[in-house]
Design an enzyme around this catalytic site. Sequence first.
Site, PDB file in Angstrom:
ATOM      1  N   TRP A   1       7.384  -1.656 -13.016  1.00  0.00           N
ATOM      2  CA  TRP A   1       6.378  -1.182 -13.959  1.00  0.00           C
ATOM      3  C   TRP A   1       6.957  -0.186 -14.959  1.00  0.00           C
ATOM      4  O   TRP A   1       6.343   0.103 -15.979  1.00  0.00           O
ATOM      5  CB  TRP A   1       5.221  -0.508 -13.212  1.00  0.00           C
ATOM      6  CG  TRP A   1       4.356  -1.456 -12.446  1.00  0.00           C
ATOM      7  CD1 TRP A   1       4.369  -2.819 -12.529  1.00  0.00           C
ATOM      8  CD2 TRP A   1       3.344  -1.115 -11.494  1.00  0.00           C
ATOM      9  NE1 TRP A   1       3.431  -3.357 -11.675  1.00  0.00           N
ATOM     10  CE2 TRP A   1       2.780  -2.335 -11.032  1.00  0.00           C
ATOM     11  CE3 TRP A   1       2.861   0.081 -10.989  1.00  0.00           C
ATOM     12  CZ2 TRP A   1       1.764  -2.374 -10.092  1.00  0.00           C
ATOM     13  CZ3 TRP A   1       1.850   0.048 -10.051  1.00  0.00           C
ATOM     14  CH2 TRP A   1       1.304  -1.165  -9.610  1.00  0.00           C
TER      15      TRP A   1
ATOM     16  N   CYS B   1       5.990  -9.133  -9.981  1.00  0.00           N
ATOM     17  CA  CYS B   1       7.029  -8.128  -9.693  1.00  0.00           C
ATOM     18  C   CYS B   1       8.171  -8.737  -8.903  1.00  0.00           C
ATOM     19  O   CYS B   1       9.306  -8.247  -8.960  1.00  0.00           O
ATOM     20  CB  CYS B   1       6.431  -6.944  -8.953  1.00  0.00           C
ATOM     21  SG  CYS B   1       5.701  -7.346  -7.352  1.00  0.00           S
TER      22      CYS B   1
ATOM     23  N   HIS C   1       4.172  -4.515  -3.448  1.00  0.00           N
ATOM     24  CA  HIS C   1       4.925  -4.391  -4.688  1.00  0.00           C
ATOM     25  C   HIS C   1       6.416  -4.455  -4.376  1.00  0.00           C
ATOM     26  O   HIS C   1       6.844  -4.021  -3.304  1.00  0.00           O
ATOM     27  CB  HIS C   1       4.567  -3.060  -5.351  1.00  0.00           C
ATOM     28  CG  HIS C   1       5.025  -2.920  -6.765  1.00  0.00           C
ATOM     29  ND1 HIS C   1       4.697  -3.824  -7.748  1.00  0.00           N
ATOM     30  CD2 HIS C   1       5.785  -1.963  -7.369  1.00  0.00           C
ATOM     31  CE1 HIS C   1       5.229  -3.427  -8.891  1.00  0.00           C
ATOM     32  NE2 HIS C   1       5.898  -2.302  -8.686  1.00  0.00           N
TER      33      HIS C   1
ATOM     34  N   ASN D   1      11.199   0.674 -10.050  1.00  0.00           N
ATOM     35  CA  ASN D   1       9.862   0.090 -10.095  1.00  0.00           C
ATOM     36  C   ASN D   1       9.764  -0.755 -11.363  1.00  0.00           C
ATOM     37  O   ASN D   1       9.952  -0.233 -12.469  1.00  0.00           O
ATOM     38  CB  ASN D   1       8.809   1.199 -10.115  1.00  0.00           C
ATOM     39  CG  ASN D   1       7.389   0.654 -10.026  1.00  0.00           C
ATOM     40  OD1 ASN D   1       7.130  -0.513 -10.307  1.00  0.00           O
ATOM     41  ND2 ASN D   1       6.455   1.505  -9.639  1.00  0.00           N
TER      42      ASN D   1
ATOM     43  N   GLN E   1       7.691  -4.810 -16.086  1.00  0.00           N
ATOM     44  CA  GLN E   1       6.630  -5.772 -15.820  1.00  0.00           C
ATOM     45  C   GLN E   1       5.445  -5.547 -16.741  1.00  0.00           C
ATOM     46  O   GLN E   1       5.052  -4.411 -17.013  1.00  0.00           O
ATOM     47  CB  GLN E   1       6.181  -5.663 -14.356  1.00  0.00           C
ATOM     48  CG  GLN E   1       5.155  -6.683 -13.924  1.00  0.00           C
ATOM     49  CD  GLN E   1       4.737  -6.461 -12.475  1.00  0.00           C
ATOM     50  OE1 GLN E   1       5.388  -5.716 -11.746  1.00  0.00           O
ATOM     51  NE2 GLN E   1       3.654  -7.090 -12.073  1.00  0.00           N
TER      52      GLN E   1
END
Length: 633
Positions: free
Chosen positions: A291, A83, A252, A289, A77
């Site tokens: 990220w 997300c 998230h 995740n 991301q």
Amino acid sequence: MRARAGTTYFGRQRYSTIRKQCEKSGQLFVDTEFPPTNSSLFLEQGRSSDIVWKRPAEIVTDPHLFVEGASPNDVTQGILGNCWFVSACSALTHNTALLDKVIPNSNKQEWGPGNTYSGLFRFRFWRFGNWMEVVVDDLLPTRDGKLLFARSKTPNEFWSALLEKAFAKLYGCYENLVGGHLSDALQDVSGGVAETISMSKFLKNDPANQSNLLFERLSMAYENEALVIAAIAARTKEEIEETLDCGLVKGHAYAVTDVRFIELNAKEKSISSFLLGSMEKQRMIRLQNPWGEKEWNGPWSDGSPEWEQVTDSTKKSLGITVDEDGEFWMPWESFTQYFTDISVCQLFNTSVFSLAKSYDEKIFFGHWSSNGARSGAPGDLAGGCLNFPASFCSNPQYVFDVNDEKNEVMFALTQREVGEGKKRREPFVCIGMHIMRVERNRVTRVHQPTEPVEASDYANARSVFLHLIDVRPGRYIILPTTYAPREQATYMLRAYSSEKLHMKELKRQAPSVGWCWQSASHVTRVHIVDASLPGTSGDFYCMLDDGKSQLRTRTMRESTSPKWDEQFLFFKRSARQKYAVEVWEDRKIGRDRLVGRVDIIALTDNDSREEVKEFGEGKIRVKIAAYDDPLYL
């Protein structure tokens, strides 16, 4: 316009036509429908930015769509708060067949020998029953020469960035991707049926057993290539993207990339423990995740001492590393403690020729509309939810049968999105589903609502889901509804079952009767409740005879007091009707034995009553309701 059955073109832009035009002109494609300007980035006009649009070859020297295939680390991301979509793409990397459907003919779209580069790429998303093809140019938003939004950990890999651009085009602009429903993203990239599970509701009763059940369900779903996303809900705006002490992030979404048991004490395992099945196991789940960082730091995190209980070969097969790549394992008990919601997108095998488990699929399209009729009158198909009993039964109705004691039926109700591809969209209407058990022989619409056997939550969402497990065999009706009456929307209803549902829409209000096909003037419901048969035990069923037809209940096994609880419906022109109810013993060998017979009279007194009829030493309980309005029941 359709490319072929089941595929549509977004904005009527054909990939093949545009490609030929680019090859003829020698110019790289620039998408005027989604131009490389601020209008494709922001909802508001006139906003300025320092964003520069660049093609991949202007960012790196050797661009590719894929580098060594697809993996969760290909989808990281960027600064966009999407997300929900990035996690769905990360989950998508575990299903290569589905990824090939979303990115069709990826080899022919690659940079390299044998392919003519035109700056043009195409992707597909599932929308309201069809795969929609979206074409984009490869001009991507950058700042200081780096991609701003989704990107791969491998610098010269661009499939995730281009896929995100196509998704932004579908949603009107990049800013429209900020915040969204996990289930919507999963459906968009799969065409599957998405169910969102609330952890607190699921574990509310008997947490230990329910936790085991949920682990089994997720493990099986993952093995069947379902897409799974988990999230920790934020209760306030301030909690969104707040990092907890354990390393997890609130508000998230995480892609679930594996669910399994892991053998412990494997370094000391013996042949005897293996043969006896005494090896200790740990329930584990792996998450990604989007990220690409901020991982779980509790038990079984990367590099934690718990991994000393696992052999090196097992760790290697599990992909255990100490890299900060956003992917991590955590114990199931900790997962259920921290995560609040799980979205599971099932991909059902509907092929009748498959060796794998196959599901019966039924798909219906309809429209909630008053059709100019007054509320609740024939013709009105927008009756609202059960809070509006006078009009509720005006909604569309679909009948289906459940015959197996161990059954599972899943329903997905999806409404068509108004203003697709536009920045400003109409809000969704609030929708839901209501299922009620009806008479075993019903073939006409229901006119009086009853309490639901099951009902979905109502939500202002594109889709809602309803999961039936182990309901009593019988005939059922499902009503897809809006929350309020007279709201208009187009919907799609999908049903999946491991057994044949024989599902169809009910349109007739009441049947015609007699030789001349005259309209019925009376309606009777006969409800066979139960019986008492002292001194005997066996398998019993009932036969109901109205003089023209015989109807049978299901057989109740090994009982002295069978409870059938089955209803039958009759439309007549006479106000007085006689019915014979017979109790039979279902013998495995030889002819069935008649246990007893009683007669009941149904008088049209616009009321219902209960009667207990005796025969020999036994007795049977029956409820009768008769009305002079054939549209009453």
